[in-house]
Write a protein that holds these residues in place. Sequence first.
Motif, PDB file in Angstrom:
ATOM      1  N   THR A  70       0.832  -1.205   0.000  1.00 23.72           N
ATOM      2  CA  THR A  70       0.000   0.000   0.000  1.00 23.72           C
ATOM      3  C   THR A  70       0.862   1.248   0.000  1.00 23.72           C
ATOM      4  N   VAL A  73       2.252   1.735  -3.476  1.00 21.10           N
ATOM      5  CA  VAL A  73       1.220   2.211  -4.402  1.00 21.10           C
ATOM      6  C   VAL A  73       0.922   3.687  -4.151  1.00 21.10           C
ATOM      7  N   ARG A  74       0.824   4.070  -2.898  1.00 17.67           N
ATOM      8  CA  ARG A  74       0.574   5.483  -2.575  1.00 17.67           C
ATOM      9  C   ARG A  74       1.710   6.372  -3.075  1.00 17.67           C
ATOM     10  N   LEU A  77       1.335   6.787  -6.769  1.00 17.25           N
ATOM     11  CA  LEU A  77       0.243   7.716  -7.079  1.00 17.25           C
ATOM     12  C   LEU A  77       0.662   9.161  -6.840  1.00 17.25           C
ATOM     13  N   SER A  80       2.650  10.576  -9.824  1.00 22.88           N
ATOM     14  CA  SER A  80       2.218  10.256 -11.190  1.00 22.88           C
ATOM     15  C   SER A  80       1.375  11.337 -11.870  1.00 22.88           C
ATOM     16  N   ARG A  87      -1.309   7.486 -14.090  1.00 21.28           N
ATOM     17  CA  ARG A  87      -1.476   7.065 -12.702  1.00 21.28           C
ATOM     18  C   ARG A  87      -1.609   5.549 -12.615  1.00 21.28           C
ATOM     19  N   VAL A  91       1.026   2.858 -10.817  1.00 24.39           N
ATOM     20  CA  VAL A  91       0.598   1.895  -9.804  1.00 24.39           C
ATOM     21  C   VAL A  91       0.945   0.470 -10.247  1.00 24.39           C
ATOM     22  N   TYR A  95       3.302  -2.135  -8.252  1.00 26.09           N
ATOM     23  CA  TYR A  95       2.749  -3.429  -7.842  1.00 26.09           C
ATOM     24  C   TYR A  95       3.635  -4.566  -8.337  1.00 26.09           C
ATOM     25  N   LEU A 130      -6.204   1.196  -4.343  1.00 21.86           N
ATOM     26  CA  LEU A 130      -6.332   0.832  -5.758  1.00 21.86           C
ATOM     27  C   LEU A 130      -7.616   1.394  -6.348  1.00 21.86           C
ATOM     28  N   ALA A 133      -7.047   4.837  -7.334  1.00 23.49           N
ATOM     29  CA  ALA A 133      -6.217   4.955  -8.536  1.00 23.49           C
ATOM     30  C   ALA A 133      -7.035   4.835  -9.815  1.00 23.49           C
TER      31      ALA A 133
END
Length: 199
Positions: A70, A73-74, A77, A80, A87, A91, A95, A130, A133
């Motif tokens: 997480t 991913v944050r 984001l 991006s 974006r 992500v 991942y 997610l 996103a």
Amino acid sequence: MSDRPFHHGNLRAALLDEAVLVLRESGVDGLSLRDLARRTGVSHGAPRSHFVDRQALLDALASTGFDRLTTAVRRALAGSGPDLAARFRAVAHAYVDFAIDDAALMELMFQAKGSNGATRESAATLFTVLDGAMGPRPTDGGDEEARTAFKMLFAATMQGIAALVASRRIERRDADGLIQAATGMMLASDLRARATTAG
């Protein structure tokens, strides 16, 4: 054995950090509370003050994995920009990178028995991020079933790409092209149209 010292009060974190290293080195079969105690320089019974048994350790590791993914991913984001496609691809790369670098941890995360509340909460947080996103929801709320399916398809596809790299079916550099192709197809899909507003 790790040379990283730990201070009173953070043995649990030190044990989890060491467990992640063991996963990278020898997979889940190499994990034991006694060995983690040895590697962190504490008595063999000390880990049981934080993990009552090996399953409790595995549950905590799964939760930690979701938290780390997480965070990745944050971070993707945040860097991006506003464009949905950019974006989404950022992500996807975050991942896949996580799933390649910590393949055993990723496998453990998605094999978790689901009985642990902290693991479920950490997994739910990942899928909430997610969801964000994917862009804003339609004003009428959209098709929730399609939105859930889209997130699960995304996760399955990215883990599949990572698995191809981890099993040496493809080179890591080749994953970029697959990510571009997969995200392009997903963004252009009817499923995405049903799940999101136009991006």
